[in-house]
Enzyme design. Sequence first.
Site, PDB file in Angstrom:
ATOM      1  N   SER A 172       1.737  20.948 -25.055  1.00 45.13           N
ATOM      2  CA  SER A 172       1.401  20.027 -23.960  1.00 45.13           C
ATOM      3  C   SER A 172       2.614  19.495 -23.221  1.00 45.13           C
ATOM      4  CB  SER A 172       0.592  18.843 -24.499  1.00 45.13           C
ATOM      5  OG  SER A 172       1.394  18.053 -25.349  1.00 45.13           O
ATOM      6  N   GLU A 225      15.148 -21.413 -19.080  1.00 42.27           N
ATOM      7  CA  GLU A 225      15.550 -22.743 -18.598  1.00 42.27           C
ATOM      8  C   GLU A 225      17.007 -23.034 -18.982  1.00 42.27           C
ATOM      9  OE1 GLU A 225      12.930 -21.973 -20.366  1.00 42.27           O
ATOM     10  OE2 GLU A 225      11.266 -23.368 -20.134  1.00 42.27           O
TER      11      GLU A 225
END
Length: 406
Positions: free
Chosen positions: A171, A56
Amino acid sequence: MASRAEDEAMRHAIALAAFGLGTTSPNPVMGCVILDSQERVVGEGFHAYAGGPHAEIVALAHAGERAKNGTAVVTLESCDSVGRTGPCTRALIQAGIRRVVIAVSDPNPLAGHGATTLRAAGIEVEQGVREEEAAAGNVAWLTAVRRGWPYVTWRVASTLDGRTAAVDNSSEWITSEAARIDVHQLRGEADAIIIGVGTVLADNPRLTVRNVRDGSLAIRQSLRVVVDGDGETPDDARVRDGLAETWIATAAEVGTGPDGLVDLRALLRGLYQRGVRAALLEGGPTLAAGFLSAGLVDRVIGYMAPKLLGAGRPSLSGKELSNGVGVGILREPIDLEFTEITLVGPDIRYTAVPRYPARKPEPSLTAQLTPRVPKKADISAEERASSDIMRGVPIRSGSTKEKGED
Ligand SMILES: NC(=O)c1ccc[n+]([C@@H]2O[C@H](COP(=O)([O-])OP(=O)(O)OC[C@H]3O[C@@H](n4cnc5c(N)ncnc54)[C@H](OP(=O)(O)O)[C@@H]3O)[C@@H](O)[C@H]2O)c1
């Protein structure tokens, strides 16, 4: 009822809010658009980083005098508390705003009752405009604040036959560069990245947020968390390299569950106390099984590579201890609902939300969990170009972690 211009302004405010993902914690992301008395857009802003001006304040500064008798369109109820930046309700009142349109009410009692204060000052307030969409953009913060522990996304990479590591425990080759770039975007939006000591010992990952191609580090780094019951993380592990903050969460510090392992619920509450609202769980199968069996994963983002392995580690591995206590064993199957499936390079990326049998989603959250959660990458070039405040606002610099909201 919101006018067409207000509805369109809210759509834009929601897109602006997403610019703050990953840099506002412990605050929410928030966007604001100011319309003048003729319903023309005269100001806009978003909350860029904790400690910085709220949406704001940025939008009012942008609008200046043109805000008088205008409408403020905000994605979340304006704060009424005096934090580091002063209450936004006071700024709206002082600017002469006539009407405030709010998407989502603030569940945080510390923020005060913004709508009540605004109404008491004679401002017309409308709530609930595009509420579901705005809540989806703030799902991590809303979920975390309502229950007191962070929103957890489990990120997993697997082959088409569900293997997350080869028999030799490697991995990192599973998914493509495009998927790895995407993961770094996810890391950038998380306040903490969590792995188990098993992954440290197998992969020795850095867990930094960086450019995958040239290795350059993002300005803001997420907290690295290693769940390590006995404190076995080696002194020379990369997570100890000092490039980002690291917490080696041992059983002695966090406490243990009935299985004798680190109490994951206590771990998450500890992270919340440190200002973490969004956490990214990055492995491996044992820790992921522990989180899922405790019902602690809120969202799964999986990358599935067009590869077959035939052998290797599955996505989850639970086991029964000799004392009969199960670690990470799912007593009942967990149903998940796919909310998005897309291609990232050659890999499939799916997003799914668990529907735990014993823990139905709170009714107030059901609507928020289903819609696709906006990401920074979703913001259109048009939206970027139209936003004056994008120029000169230090989105990432100065970001600080605070225990309380401001
Ligand atoms: N493809 C992927 O997405 C991916 C991602 C990450 C890892 N990986 C692979 O996974 C493998 C490592 O798997 P992992 O299962 O050994 O690693 P992990 O899940 O990261 O770590 C497991 C360890 O975490 C500790 N822990 C502490 N509290 C726990 C709790 N409440 N529940 C569960 N675990 C707890 C336990 O060690 P203590 O008892 O000592 O505390 C446990 O052995 C590697 O091969 C790695 O490459 C794959």
